[in-house]
Motif scaffolding. Structure first.
Motif, mmCIF file in Angstrom:
data_model
loop_
_atom_site.group_PDB
_atom_site.id
_atom_site.type_symbol
_atom_site.label_atom_id
_atom_site.label_comp_id
_atom_site.label_asym_id
_atom_site.label_seq_id
_atom_site.Cartn_x
_atom_site.Cartn_y
_atom_site.Cartn_z
ATOM 1 N N ARG A 123 0.313 -5.170 -13.404
ATOM 2 C CA ARG A 123 0.669 -5.794 -12.126
ATOM 3 C C ARG A 123 -0.360 -5.475 -11.043
ATOM 4 N NH1 ARG A 123 6.093 -4.598 -11.405
ATOM 5 N NH2 ARG A 123 6.514 -6.548 -12.474
ATOM 6 N N VAL A 124 -0.846 -4.254 -11.013
ATOM 7 C CA VAL A 124 -1.838 -3.868 -10.004
ATOM 8 C C VAL A 124 -3.120 -4.673 -10.192
ATOM 9 C CG1 VAL A 124 -3.200 -1.964 -9.053
ATOM 10 C CG2 VAL A 124 -0.873 -1.550 -9.827
ATOM 11 N N THR A 125 -3.544 -4.826 -11.423
ATOM 12 C CA THR A 125 -4.756 -5.602 -11.711
ATOM 13 C C THR A 125 -4.572 -7.064 -11.315
ATOM 14 O OG1 THR A 125 -5.215 -4.127 -13.555
ATOM 15 C CG2 THR A 125 -6.415 -6.206 -13.512
ATOM 16 N N ARG A 126 -3.437 -7.642 -11.699
ATOM 17 C CA ARG A 126 -3.184 -9.047 -11.359
ATOM 18 C C ARG A 126 -3.095 -9.249 -9.846
ATOM 19 N NH1 ARG A 126 1.700 -10.666 -13.040
ATOM 20 N NH2 ARG A 126 2.297 -8.659 -13.860
ATOM 21 N N SER A 127 -2.456 -8.305 -9.149
ATOM 22 C CA SER A 127 -2.340 -8.418 -7.691
ATOM 23 C C SER A 127 -3.714 -8.373 -7.030
ATOM 24 C CB SER A 127 -1.467 -7.286 -7.136
ATOM 25 O OG SER A 127 -0.163 -7.412 -7.630
ATOM 26 N N ALA A 143 0.827 -1.197 0.000
ATOM 27 C CA ALA A 143 0.000 0.000 0.000
ATOM 28 C C ALA A 143 0.868 1.255 0.000
ATOM 29 C CB ALA A 143 -0.937 -0.009 1.202
ATOM 30 N N SER A 144 2.005 1.195 0.652
ATOM 31 C CA SER A 144 2.849 2.389 0.730
ATOM 32 C C SER A 144 3.455 2.757 -0.623
ATOM 33 C CB SER A 144 3.965 2.181 1.761
ATOM 34 O OG SER A 144 4.849 1.166 1.330
ATOM 35 N N GLN A 145 3.479 1.828 -1.543
ATOM 36 C CA GLN A 145 4.065 2.080 -2.858
ATOM 37 C C GLN A 145 3.035 2.462 -3.918
ATOM 38 O OE1 GLN A 145 7.425 2.184 -3.251
ATOM 39 N NE2 GLN A 145 7.358 1.892 -1.049
ATOM 40 N N LEU A 146 1.775 2.556 -3.554
ATOM 41 C CA LEU A 146 0.744 2.885 -4.540
ATOM 42 C C LEU A 146 0.931 4.273 -5.129
ATOM 43 C CD1 LEU A 146 -2.502 1.258 -3.106
ATOM 44 C CD2 LEU A 146 -1.095 0.495 -5.016
ATOM 45 N N PRO A 154 -5.995 -15.607 11.020
ATOM 46 C CA PRO A 154 -5.542 -14.258 11.398
ATOM 47 C C PRO A 154 -5.213 -13.348 10.207
ATOM 48 C CG PRO A 154 -3.946 -15.934 12.093
ATOM 49 C CD PRO A 154 -5.136 -16.652 11.551
ATOM 50 N N ASP A 155 -4.933 -13.927 9.047
ATOM 51 C CA ASP A 155 -4.628 -13.112 7.865
ATOM 52 C C ASP A 155 -5.876 -12.609 7.144
ATOM 53 O OD1 ASP A 155 -1.934 -13.374 8.284
ATOM 54 O OD2 ASP A 155 -1.665 -15.002 6.833
ATOM 55 N N HIS A 156 -7.034 -13.145 7.462
ATOM 56 C CA HIS A 156 -8.260 -12.783 6.750
ATOM 57 C C HIS A 156 -8.540 -11.280 6.776
ATOM 58 C CE1 HIS A 156 -12.540 -12.669 5.637
ATOM 59 N NE2 HIS A 156 -12.222 -13.718 4.887
ATOM 60 N N PRO A 157 -8.509 -10.632 7.958
ATOM 61 C CA PRO A 157 -8.780 -9.182 7.959
ATOM 62 C C PRO A 157 -7.704 -8.387 7.211
ATOM 63 C CG PRO A 157 -8.544 -10.010 10.222
ATOM 64 C CD PRO A 157 -8.392 -11.165 9.301
ATOM 65 N N LEU A 158 -6.467 -8.854 7.265
ATOM 66 C CA LEU A 158 -5.388 -8.176 6.542
ATOM 67 C C LEU A 158 -5.585 -8.290 5.036
ATOM 68 C CD1 LEU A 158 -2.376 -9.379 8.727
ATOM 69 C CD2 LEU A 158 -3.461 -7.118 8.736
ATOM 70 N N LEU A 159 -6.012 -9.463 4.594
ATOM 71 C CA LEU A 159 -6.295 -9.661 3.172
ATOM 72 C C LEU A 159 -7.475 -8.791 2.738
ATOM 73 C CD1 LEU A 159 -5.818 -13.520 2.850
ATOM 74 C CD2 LEU A 159 -4.405 -11.744 1.785
ATOM 75 N N GLN A 160 -8.492 -8.678 3.597
ATOM 76 C CA GLN A 160 -9.630 -7.816 3.282
ATOM 77 C C GLN A 160 -9.175 -6.369 3.107
ATOM 78 O OE1 GLN A 160 -12.219 -8.829 6.647
ATOM 79 N NE2 GLN A 160 -13.767 -9.523 5.171
ATOM 80 N N ASP A 161 -8.325 -5.908 4.002
ATOM 81 C CA ASP A 161 -7.819 -4.529 3.904
ATOM 82 C C ASP A 161 -7.006 -4.335 2.631
ATOM 83 O OD1 ASP A 161 -8.995 -3.723 6.260
ATOM 84 O OD2 ASP A 161 -7.160 -3.935 7.466
ATOM 85 N N ALA A 162 -6.134 -5.280 2.356
ATOM 86 C CA ALA A 162 -5.296 -5.177 1.158
ATOM 87 C C ALA A 162 -6.151 -5.174 -0.104
ATOM 88 C CB ALA A 162 -4.284 -6.321 1.115
ATOM 89 N N LEU A 163 -7.162 -6.035 -0.139
ATOM 90 C CA LEU A 163 -8.050 -6.088 -1.298
ATOM 91 C C LEU A 163 -8.834 -4.784 -1.438
ATOM 92 C CD1 LEU A 163 -9.250 -7.651 -3.669
ATOM 93 C CD2 LEU A 163 -10.903 -8.637 -2.073
ATOM 94 N N ARG A 164 -9.323 -4.266 -0.332
ATOM 95 C CA ARG A 164 -10.068 -3.000 -0.369
ATOM 96 C C ARG A 164 -9.185 -1.869 -0.894
ATOM 97 N NH1 ARG A 164 -9.582 0.825 2.865
ATOM 98 N NH2 ARG A 164 -8.710 -0.416 4.553
ATOM 99 N N ILE A 165 -7.968 -1.781 -0.406
ATOM 100 C CA ILE A 165 -7.039 -0.739 -0.853
ATOM 101 C C ILE A 165 -6.760 -0.883 -2.343
ATOM 102 C CG2 ILE A 165 -4.638 0.046 -0.665
ATOM 103 C CD1 ILE A 165 -4.864 -0.658 2.370
ATOM 104 N N SER A 166 -6.509 -2.100 -2.763
ATOM 105 C CA SER A 166 -6.194 -2.357 -4.171
ATOM 106 C C SER A 166 -7.388 -2.040 -5.073
ATOM 107 C CB SER A 166 -5.758 -3.815 -4.330
ATOM 108 O OG SER A 166 -5.326 -4.074 -5.621
ATOM 109 N N GLN A 167 -8.581 -2.462 -4.665
ATOM 110 C CA GLN A 167 -9.777 -2.184 -5.462
ATOM 111 C C GLN A 167 -10.071 -0.689 -5.526
ATOM 112 O OE1 GLN A 167 -12.550 -4.797 -3.431
ATOM 113 N NE2 GLN A 167 -12.481 -6.276 -5.109
ATOM 114 N N ASN A 168 -9.898 0.006 -4.406
ATOM 115 C CA ASN A 168 -10.111 1.457 -4.395
ATOM 116 C C ASN A 168 -9.129 2.149 -5.327
ATOM 117 O OD1 ASN A 168 -12.222 1.263 -2.587
ATOM 118 N ND2 ASN A 168 -10.984 1.776 -0.811
#
Length: 129
Positions: free
Chosen positions: A65-69, A1-4, A85-99
């Protein structure tokens, strides 16, 4: 996320970069030849160890790459139990990527529409009063 932010800058400049590469290809045959025959080492191309890519194809790779990720994150989340325990982190990452992808699409769609003229229509720029 920091590299977006880096991706944002790249995506914002992508169309200009492709146009510039096209102009350079038209202006200089040697540049055009080099641009079409770039060789890049890739793990996918183990047999050949080098694959030819055009400059335009290479410029598109970070955009893709962003689309594939985002798709990978979606699949990971789908196969990760909610109790993991990774489920909420994956949700956040997916939300950030989709946004991020949504914001890119919202900004590039009007630009593409303004640059595209339907067959048989004349752009307002060329209309005379």
């Amino acid at each position: 996320a920091s590299q977006l932010g880096v991706y944002r800058a790249f995506v914002d400049n992508y169309e200009l970069a492709v146009e510039t590469a096209e102009k350079c290809c038209q202006a200089n045959t040697q540049f055009a030849e080099i641009s079409e025959n770039l060789k890049v080492r890739s793990p996918k191309d183990c047999k050949d160890q080098t694959a030819k890519n055009s400059l335009e194809a290479l410029l598109y790779k970070p955009v893709d790459r962003v689309t594939r990720s985002t798709l990978v994150l979606h699949d990971l989340l789908k196969h990760t139990p909610t109790s993991h325990p990774d489920h909420p982190l994956l949700q956040d990452a997916l939300r950030i990527s989709q946004n991020f992808l949504s914001s890119i699409n919202e900004e590039t769609t009007p630009r593409r529409q303004s640059m595209t003229v339907k067959k048989g229509e004349v752009s307002d720029i060329y209309k005379t009063k």
